[in-house]
Design an enzyme around this catalytic site. Sequence first.
Site, PDB file in Angstrom:
ATOM      1  N   LYS A 182     -15.878 -29.553  73.500  1.00 20.68           N
ATOM      2  CA  LYS A 182     -16.345 -29.619  72.266  1.00 20.68           C
ATOM      3  C   LYS A 182     -17.048 -30.925  71.695  1.00 20.68           C
ATOM      4  O   LYS A 182     -16.521 -32.080  71.719  1.00 20.68           O
ATOM      5  CB  LYS A 182     -15.156 -29.424  71.216  1.00 20.68           C
ATOM      6  CG  LYS A 182     -15.797 -29.049  69.724  1.00 20.68           C
ATOM      7  CD  LYS A 182     -14.805 -29.454  68.502  1.00 20.68           C
ATOM      8  CE  LYS A 182     -15.364 -30.676  68.158  1.00 20.68           C
ATOM      9  NZ  LYS A 182     -16.587 -30.862  67.464  1.00 20.68           N
ATOM     10  N   GLU A 259      -8.241 -41.272  74.375  1.00 25.24           N
ATOM     11  CA  GLU A 259      -9.047 -42.563  74.229  1.00 25.24           C
ATOM     12  C   GLU A 259      -9.669 -43.055  73.101  1.00 25.24           C
ATOM     13  O   GLU A 259     -10.395 -42.072  72.464  1.00 25.24           O
ATOM     14  CB  GLU A 259     -10.363 -42.500  75.316  1.00 25.24           C
ATOM     15  CG  GLU A 259     -10.067 -42.114  76.888  1.00 25.24           C
ATOM     16  CD  GLU A 259      -9.516 -43.479  77.507  1.00 25.24           C
ATOM     17  OE1 GLU A 259      -9.620 -44.365  76.920  1.00 25.24           O
ATOM     18  OE2 GLU A 259      -9.016 -42.935  78.627  1.00 25.24           O
ATOM     19  N   CYS A 293     -16.306 -48.023  71.514  1.00 22.30           N
ATOM     20  CA  CYS A 293     -14.961 -48.219  71.312  1.00 22.30           C
ATOM     21  C   CYS A 293     -14.569 -49.608  71.737  1.00 22.30           C
ATOM     22  O   CYS A 293     -13.409 -50.067  71.191  1.00 22.30           O
ATOM     23  CB  CYS A 293     -14.123 -47.309  72.257  1.00 22.30           C
ATOM     24  SG  CYS A 293     -14.903 -47.098  73.931  1.00 22.30           S
ATOM     25  N   GLU A 393     -11.257 -50.789  62.720  1.00 24.10           N
ATOM     26  CA  GLU A 393     -12.485 -50.735  63.432  1.00 24.10           C
ATOM     27  C   GLU A 393     -13.757 -50.060  62.601  1.00 24.10           C
ATOM     28  O   GLU A 393     -13.542 -49.208  61.814  1.00 24.10           O
ATOM     29  CB  GLU A 393     -12.318 -49.340  64.597  1.00 24.10           C
ATOM     30  CG  GLU A 393     -13.286 -49.043  65.355  1.00 24.10           C
ATOM     31  CD  GLU A 393     -13.020 -48.051  66.463  1.00 24.10           C
ATOM     32  OE1 GLU A 393     -12.494 -46.942  65.901  1.00 24.10           O
ATOM     33  OE2 GLU A 393     -13.292 -48.107  67.569  1.00 24.10           O
TER      34      GLU A 393
HETATM   35  P1  NAD Z   1     -13.618 -38.778  65.458  1.00 27.01           P
HETATM   36  O1  NAD Z   1     -12.212 -38.844  65.790  1.00 27.01           O
HETATM   37  O2  NAD Z   1     -13.911 -38.297  64.264  1.00 27.01           O
HETATM   38  O3  NAD Z   1     -14.197 -37.234  66.203  1.00 27.01           O
HETATM   39  C1  NAD Z   1     -13.908 -37.304  67.641  1.00 27.01           C
HETATM   40  C2  NAD Z   1     -14.182 -35.771  68.258  1.00 27.01           C
HETATM   41  O4  NAD Z   1     -12.902 -35.080  67.598  1.00 27.01           O
HETATM   42  C3  NAD Z   1     -15.267 -34.984  67.361  1.00 27.01           C
HETATM   43  O5  NAD Z   1     -15.792 -33.979  68.474  1.00 27.01           O
HETATM   44  C4  NAD Z   1     -14.723 -34.473  66.262  1.00 27.01           C
HETATM   45  O6  NAD Z   1     -15.423 -33.090  66.125  1.00 27.01           O
HETATM   46  C5  NAD Z   1     -13.300 -33.847  66.944  1.00 27.01           C
HETATM   47  N1  NAD Z   1     -12.264 -33.879  65.715  1.00 27.01           N
HETATM   48  C6  NAD Z   1     -12.343 -34.058  64.495  1.00 27.01           C
HETATM   49  N2  NAD Z   1     -11.118 -33.786  63.737  1.00 27.01           N
HETATM   50  C7  NAD Z   1     -10.391 -33.120  64.888  1.00 27.01           C
HETATM   51  C8  NAD Z   1      -9.109 -32.477  64.642  1.00 27.01           C
HETATM   52  N3  NAD Z   1      -8.559 -32.433  63.572  1.00 27.01           N
HETATM   53  N4  NAD Z   1      -8.649 -31.772  65.625  1.00 27.01           N
HETATM   54  C9  NAD Z   1      -9.398 -31.618  66.820  1.00 27.01           C
HETATM   55  N5  NAD Z   1     -10.788 -32.559  66.994  1.00 27.01           N
HETATM   56  C10 NAD Z   1     -11.068 -33.022  65.965  1.00 27.01           C
HETATM   57  O7  NAD Z   1     -14.216 -39.653  66.136  1.00 27.01           O
HETATM   58  P2  NAD Z   1     -15.921 -40.232  66.189  1.00 27.01           P
HETATM   59  O8  NAD Z   1     -16.140 -40.791  64.885  1.00 27.01           O
HETATM   60  O9  NAD Z   1     -16.702 -39.088  66.791  1.00 27.01           O
HETATM   61  O10 NAD Z   1     -16.056 -41.206  67.442  1.00 27.01           O
HETATM   62  C11 NAD Z   1     -15.883 -42.593  66.989  1.00 27.01           C
HETATM   63  C12 NAD Z   1     -14.400 -43.019  67.438  1.00 27.01           C
HETATM   64  O11 NAD Z   1     -14.290 -42.801  69.034  1.00 27.01           O
HETATM   65  C13 NAD Z   1     -13.976 -44.437  67.536  1.00 27.01           C
HETATM   66  O12 NAD Z   1     -12.733 -44.524  66.969  1.00 27.01           O
HETATM   67  C14 NAD Z   1     -14.257 -44.868  68.802  1.00 27.01           C
HETATM   68  O13 NAD Z   1     -13.330 -46.017  69.132  1.00 27.01           O
HETATM   69  C15 NAD Z   1     -13.584 -43.823  69.662  1.00 27.01           C
HETATM   70  N6  NAD Z   1     -14.071 -43.763  71.073  1.00 27.01           N
HETATM   71  C16 NAD Z   1     -13.090 -44.272  72.048  1.00 27.01           C
HETATM   72  C17 NAD Z   1     -13.623 -44.343  73.302  1.00 27.01           C
HETATM   73  C18 NAD Z   1     -12.519 -44.767  74.408  1.00 27.01           C
HETATM   74  O14 NAD Z   1     -12.929 -44.551  75.549  1.00 27.01           O
HETATM   75  N7  NAD Z   1     -11.412 -45.296  74.177  1.00 27.01           N
HETATM   76  C19 NAD Z   1     -14.884 -44.202  73.686  1.00 27.01           C
HETATM   77  C20 NAD Z   1     -15.768 -43.745  72.692  1.00 27.01           C
HETATM   78  C21 NAD Z   1     -15.380 -43.612  71.303  1.00 27.01           C
END
Ligand code: NAD
Length: 497
Positions: A182, A259, A293, A393
């Site tokens: 997804k 992650e 991240c 963040e």
């Molecule tokens: P997000 O948590 O808003 O969304 C991530 C994914 O989760 C999306 O596909 C979203 O549609 C889905 N999602 C949202 N709500 C959900 C739910 N209730 N159940 C299941 N899935 C759901 O994050 P974002 O804004 O897309 O990305 C930014 C975040 O990602 C930052 O916090 C960043 O640090 C993190 N990130 C971490 C790494 C790592 O390797 N640690 C790498 C890249 C990004």
Amino acid sequence: MNTELKNDLKTVPMYIGGEFTTGAGSVLMDIINPANGEVLAQVPQATRQDMQSAIRAARTAFDSGEWRQATGIQRATVLFKIAAALRAKASELAELETLNMGKPLFESEYDLGDAATCFEYFGGWATKIYGEVNPVPDNAVSMSMKEPVGVCGLIVPWNYPLLMAAWKLAPALAAGCTMVLKPAETTPLSVLELAKILDGIEELPKGVVNIVTGLGEEVGAELAENHQVDKVAFTGSTEVGRLIMKAAADSNLKKVSLELGGKSPNIFFEDCDFEAGVENALFACFVNQGEVCSAGSRILVQKSIYEKFVTAMVEKCKTIQVGPGMNPENKLGALVSEEHLNRVMEYIAKGKAEGAQLVFGGERLGGDLAKGFFVSPAIFAQVNNQMTIAREEIFGPVAAVIPFEDEAEAIAIANDTPYGLAGAVWTRDIFKAMRVSKAVRAGIFWVNHMQPTYCEAPWGGYKQSGTGRELGKYGVENFLETKQLHINLNEGPMGWY
Ligand code: NAD
């Protein structure tokens, strides 16, 4: 923004059970080019029923055994074919990534190369998944065998749309799993192009990889809750990671790897390589618009060089050109969406209100760029670690430069955070570098650099930055179960009764 089905825009379908489909619903999501606010394409806003169909397809594909029982060479061949196709379409896909996500084209080109390398690397692992023989004392052979974990839900964020997908798809395929991917709501286009590549590889059975677009709280949540899913591998915010863990606990206790976010310290001692340090302080915080991240968003600088360091950062920052990612002169592109830009601007306002000194940037850019979601990179000086901009963040180009007195204070500030994803230290003293590296509680730590990432080396966080590791041998372990097999070598009853 959601709209009812329209015919005047390109609708890009999902990929379920080896078919391209718009699903059962009638709602489409607009996919926006963040450089100008225009609609690029539309994708289905899948329903829970669509997600359940995709999970069923993955379940059927797993249970049929065709993929999990394929030989390592057969699976490797598929991964190498994906890598080759990505390389062949790299420039087209990189353009799409930039148009959809906003980052500079040269960064998208790097990402495409990295994604192809990731499939090649895990293609190598497909033939090297070994078990072990356990040295048990009885007249028996005890083995640990590796088996694929099953049906996997792969949920990815928008900051590296194709690369984050590759980090999960490649090891899951190598392990013999089947999966539903997804993508994030805002950035599905590159992985939907990948679906076409997958569809063209005849050795990859239908239903092994499914791609479903839609809202996280609906179809993402369905993946986390569904009893037919054996594992969820998630990359995204700590907040959503928490929801996924809860959903897994409340459903079938599926395996979860997370992650999550970070607020990583990049530490500069007075004996650092000053020029390289200043450049990296900016790069590690502003690359990919700071939507990283592991961004070095807390820049800790020893007091004896603090003023000089901040002045040099500001001078260098003036050379960073901001604008549409398709223009090769721009080094910083648009933020992914207007909503995200507004969130970043709120953090900048909070930084000012809490008394940090904004010494550069931090403004939404107007003029020719007014329709896009652009902000000039922001440098805050005289930040203390209790301010909101040092604790939360931001996920945008906002640097918090924090002064420290000595090594003990640098370590204390670095560790004073709920996160533990990454960190870095800059010094010419190897003993100090090693002391600091060991003292900072983070999953990835660099000395005299920050950000290089390799699929050969593990990636993941301590504390609230996640659980589990991706990449390297850990990446493939993530998608494997261990079965202990005991073979009795004695004949006849054991004489217990
Ligand atoms: P997000 O948590 O808003 O969304 C991530 C994914 O989760 C999306 O596909 C979203 O549609 C889905 N999602 C949202 N709500 C959900 C739910 N209730 N159940 C299941 N899935 C759901 O994050 P974002 O804004 O897309 O990305 C930014 C975040 O990602 C930052 O916090 C960043 O640090 C993190 N990130 C971490 C790494 C790592 O390797 N640690 C790498 C890249 C990004």
